[in-house]
Design an enzyme around this catalytic site. Structure first.
Site, mmCIF file in Angstrom:
data_model
loop_
_atom_site.group_PDB
_atom_site.id
_atom_site.type_symbol
_atom_site.label_atom_id
_atom_site.label_comp_id
_atom_site.label_asym_id
_atom_site.label_seq_id
_atom_site.Cartn_x
_atom_site.Cartn_y
_atom_site.Cartn_z
ATOM 1 N N THR A 44 0.964 -1.186 -0.162
ATOM 2 C CA THR A 44 0.028 -0.029 0.062
ATOM 3 C C THR A 44 0.859 1.160 -0.179
ATOM 4 O OG1 THR A 44 -0.126 -0.102 2.501
ATOM 5 C CG2 THR A 44 -1.938 -1.069 1.150
ATOM 6 N N VAL A 46 0.933 4.503 2.332
ATOM 7 C CA VAL A 46 1.408 5.075 3.539
ATOM 8 C C VAL A 46 2.326 4.181 4.562
ATOM 9 C CG1 VAL A 46 0.610 6.236 5.972
ATOM 10 C CG2 VAL A 46 -0.412 6.662 3.717
ATOM 11 N N CYS A 47 1.740 2.802 4.522
ATOM 12 C CA CYS A 47 2.493 1.776 5.345
ATOM 13 C C CYS A 47 3.822 1.705 5.058
ATOM 14 C CB CYS A 47 1.543 0.498 5.050
ATOM 15 S SG CYS A 47 0.001 0.357 5.380
ATOM 16 N N PRO A 48 4.375 1.748 3.964
ATOM 17 C CA PRO A 48 5.989 1.540 3.879
ATOM 18 C C PRO A 48 6.398 2.573 4.339
ATOM 19 C CG PRO A 48 4.594 2.003 1.703
ATOM 20 C CD PRO A 48 3.639 1.603 2.710
ATOM 21 N N LEU A 51 6.607 2.049 8.209
ATOM 22 C CA LEU A 51 7.505 0.641 8.488
ATOM 23 C C LEU A 51 8.879 0.953 8.282
ATOM 24 C CD1 LEU A 51 5.177 -2.043 7.250
ATOM 25 C CD2 LEU A 51 5.433 -1.071 9.589
#
Length: 187
Positions: A44, A46-48, A51
């Site tokens: 996806t 925003v997720c990376p 993380l």
């Protein structure tokens, strides 16, 4: 309903870490500080970024005696595929937990039934596996690893010094407050 002092459920989850799969259970979260960092899905947008931010701060969390567990409702196989396909995710050294049945997401009330995904929930657990701080925010807003680390450190401080509290923006080594009747209305 508040999640404060909620004890994490008994669980078994597959994790991807250091290019290997392994099992993580509730027992693995006990005896040290833990962060469960839920995010909606692999591959996806925003997720990376979140993380990767956590990956950069991971040595500081380890120095503080805190393990990070990122969690999504994807499988551990998808975590590996994302790790292999994305340079941001390839930097991750902490365990990436797979929660395809949403057991953890449901236990911590961050599961979005309509979407079948976890919301952006962040949970700090003390060594007994109890939630001492948490937030759940909109899936389109990323979180900040530096602020999360500060919250972990403040939570650790008050856990060890129950007679003191940490003021806003407190950082390790700064002054804390020892609540007393004399201080009421002084701040």
């Amino acid at each position: 309903m508040t999640m404060l002092q909620h004890e994490i459920c008994d669980f078994k989850a597959q994790a991807f870490q250091n290019n290997e799969f392994h099992e993580v259970t509730k027992a693995d979260l006990l005896g040290h500080w833990s962060v469960l960092f839920f995010y909606p899905a692999d591959f996806t947008f925003v997720c990376p970024t979140e993380l990767e931010d956590l990956a950069a701060a991971y040595p500081e969390f380890q120095k503080a005696g805190c393990e990070i567990y990122s969690v999504s409702c994807d499988t551990h196989f998808v975590h590996k595929a994302w790790h292999d396909a994305n340079e941001k995710i390839a930097k991750i050294a902490y365990p990436m937990l797979a929660d395809p049945t949403a057991q953890l997401a449901k236990d911590l009330d961050t599961y979005n039934e309509a979407d079948g995904l976890a919301e952006r929930g962040t949970f700090i657990l003390n060594p007994e596996g109890k939630v001492v701080a948490y937030e759940v925010i909109s899936s389109n807003v990323g979180r900040n690893a530096d602020e999360l680390l500060r919250r972990v450190q403040a939570s650790q401080f008050v856990y060890e010094h129950g007679d003191q509290v940490c003021p806003a923006k407190w950082q390790p080594g700064e002054e804390t407050i020892e609540p007393s009747l004399d201080l009421v209305g002084q701040f």
